[in-house]
Each structure stands twice: as structure tokens, then as C-alpha cells.
Motif scaffolding. Structure first.
Motif, PDB file in Angstrom:
ATOM      1  N   GLY A 172      31.953   0.012 -41.674  1.00  0.00           N
ATOM      2  CA  GLY A 172      32.484   0.236 -40.329  1.00  0.00           C
ATOM      3  C   GLY A 172      32.168   1.637 -39.825  1.00  0.00           C
ATOM      4  N   HIS A 173      32.341   2.606 -40.709  1.00  0.00           N
ATOM      5  CA  HIS A 173      32.060   4.000 -40.352  1.00  0.00           C
ATOM      6  C   HIS A 173      30.584   4.187 -40.026  1.00  0.00           C
ATOM      7  CE1 HIS A 173      31.329   8.323 -41.292  1.00  0.00           C
ATOM      8  NE2 HIS A 173      32.429   8.459 -40.592  1.00  0.00           N
ATOM      9  N   GLU A 174      29.740   3.589 -40.846  1.00  0.00           N
ATOM     10  CA  GLU A 174      28.287   3.707 -40.672  1.00  0.00           C
ATOM     11  C   GLU A 174      27.845   3.071 -39.344  1.00  0.00           C
ATOM     12  OE1 GLU A 174      26.338   4.526 -43.717  1.00  0.00           O
ATOM     13  OE2 GLU A 174      24.334   4.096 -43.024  1.00  0.00           O
ATOM     14  N   TYR A 177      23.824  14.416 -40.921  1.00  0.00           N
ATOM     15  CA  TYR A 177      24.481  14.997 -42.103  1.00  0.00           C
ATOM     16  C   TYR A 177      25.798  14.270 -42.396  1.00  0.00           C
ATOM     17  CZ  TYR A 177      27.382  18.603 -44.442  1.00  0.00           C
ATOM     18  OH  TYR A 177      28.231  19.284 -45.272  1.00  0.00           O
ATOM     19  N   HIS A 178      26.586  14.052 -41.348  1.00  0.00           N
ATOM     20  CA  HIS A 178      27.879  13.367 -41.500  1.00  0.00           C
ATOM     21  C   HIS A 178      27.671  11.963 -42.082  1.00  0.00           C
ATOM     22  CE1 HIS A 178      32.047  12.364 -40.563  1.00  0.00           C
ATOM     23  NE2 HIS A 178      31.648  11.286 -39.911  1.00  0.00           N
ATOM     24  N   LEU A 179      26.705  11.238 -41.555  1.00  0.00           N
ATOM     25  CA  LEU A 179      26.417   9.895 -42.057  1.00  0.00           C
ATOM     26  C   LEU A 179      25.930   9.947 -43.509  1.00  0.00           C
ATOM     27  CD1 LEU A 179      24.879   8.470 -38.823  1.00  0.00           C
ATOM     28  CD2 LEU A 179      26.564   7.241 -40.198  1.00  0.00           C
ATOM     29  N   HIS A 239      29.642   2.522 -36.673  1.00  0.00           N
ATOM     30  CA  HIS A 239      30.187   3.331 -35.567  1.00  0.00           C
ATOM     31  C   HIS A 239      29.261   4.504 -35.244  1.00  0.00           C
ATOM     32  CE1 HIS A 239      32.799   6.025 -33.370  1.00  0.00           C
ATOM     33  NE2 HIS A 239      32.833   6.871 -34.372  1.00  0.00           N
ATOM     34  N   HIS A 240      28.969   5.320 -36.248  1.00  0.00           N
ATOM     35  CA  HIS A 240      28.176   6.527 -35.978  1.00  0.00           C
ATOM     36  C   HIS A 240      26.694   6.208 -35.755  1.00  0.00           C
ATOM     37  CE1 HIS A 240      31.297   9.483 -36.376  1.00  0.00           C
ATOM     38  NE2 HIS A 240      31.625   9.101 -37.596  1.00  0.00           N
ATOM     39  N   LYS A 241      26.207   5.153 -36.366  1.00  0.00           N
ATOM     40  CA  LYS A 241      24.804   4.785 -36.127  1.00  0.00           C
ATOM     41  C   LYS A 241      24.615   4.387 -34.664  1.00  0.00           C
ATOM     42  CE  LYS A 241      23.178   1.163 -38.367  1.00  0.00           C
ATOM     43  NZ  LYS A 241      23.265   0.106 -37.310  1.00  0.00           N
TER      44      LYS A 241
HETATM   45 NI    NI Z   1      32.983   9.898 -39.066  1.00  0.00          NI
END
Ligand code: NI
Length: 158
Positions: A129-131, A50-52, A133-135
Motif C-alpha cells: 500500500g505504501h509503495e 530514497y523514501h521508497l 501510494h508513493h509510486k
Molecule cells: Ni511514506
């Protein structure tokens, strides 16, 4: 990289390399693992998908100078995957349409760790970068949920 592409289209292409891999990864996650989390304060598997799905809007909203749009949290992984697909389309279309003039303008964004002012294109690079990181986190979740076969970390066909 085709330098004829607009700044936005260059960013979108890189983002989609990650996003396609994320979608393939999300397809592998078992519904039984939706509420699993690796430590008590971590996001659950469902919360991480959900966050992604919705957080590109944090960066898009900064470019557009509006409030963030936060969708309701899905109740199942199946719903989370549907939200991911829907927002991948919406965000991809929106990003691809930004013109270079807009993306060279100084833009301010506030994130949980602080406030930054920089050209809009730099803000869009932060989506990637965010993607990534969480991936990476989600790959580990999948391993710990005993998913045997996982996709490559980016889609090489993009
Ligand atoms: Ni985040």
C-alpha cells in the motif's frame, strides 16, 4: 495466484509487481529534476525515491522486533537508483524468507499516523500500500518533469 506459495512469497510477488515498475520509472527521471518538488513542503524527487527505497525496512524491522535501519540520503538520483537496486534485493530476500508461523504472530508497528497490532502478514501487506501510494506520486512528478514515456503501473511479467 499459486496458493502453494508461503504467505511471504505471495506478498513478495505482489510487492515486486510494483517495485519493478518503480525501478523502471526511476530510470526515467532526469538528474536535473533531483531537487524539484511540486510544493514547498513536499519531498523532492530524490527524497521520494530514497523514501521508497528504505521504508520497507520499517515493516521488516517490526516483524523482526528490532530498530529501523535508515541509510544516509544519497546526493544524486544516480546514487538513489543504486540504493533502490541494492535494497530491493536485500528486502526481497529478507521478505521471502519469513515463514508462515512468524507471519501469523501478532506484531505491533508504530507509524507516523498511529500504532497498530495485527498478524505479521498484514503488516507486510502495508508495504505494498505504501509503495503504490508513493509510486503514484512519483508518476506525477515524472510527468511534471516532462518525461514523455513512462512504464505501466505494475510489471505484468512478475
Ligand atoms: Ni511514506
Amino acid at each position: 495466484v499459486n496458493t502453494e506459495l508461503t504467505l511471504a512469497k505471495q506478498v513478495v510477488r505482489r510487492w515486486k509487481m510494483h517495485r519493478h515498475a518503480l525501478t523502471a520509472l526511476a530510470d526515467k527521471l532526469p538528474e536535473s529534476g533531483a531537487s524539484w518538488r511540486p510544493w514547498p513542503e513536499a519531498m523532492s524527487t530524490l527524497e521520494l525515491v530514497y523514501h521508497l527505497a528504505w521504508t520497507p525496512d520499517v515493516f521488516i524491522a517490526a516483524i523482526e522486533g528490532r530498530e529501523r535501519r535508515i541509510p544516509p540520503i544519497p546526493s544524486t538520483l544516480q546514487e538513489a537508483r543504486a540504493l533502490l537496486a541494492q535494497l530491493t534485493k536485500e528486502h526481497g530476500d529478507k521478505l521471502a524468507g519469513f515463514d508462515d508461523t512468524l507471519l501469523r504472530k501478532q506484531t505491533t508497528i508504530t507509524l507516523s499516523a498511529g500504532t497498530i497490532t495485527e498478524p505479521g502478514v498484514e503488516i507486510l501487506h502495508r508495504i505494498i500500500g505504501h509503495e503504490a501510494h508513493h509510486k503514484g506520486q512519483l508518476f506525477t512528478y515524472a510527468r511534471l518533469l516532462n518525461v514523455a514515456e513512462l512504464p505501466f503501473y505494475v510489471d505484468l511479467s512478475v
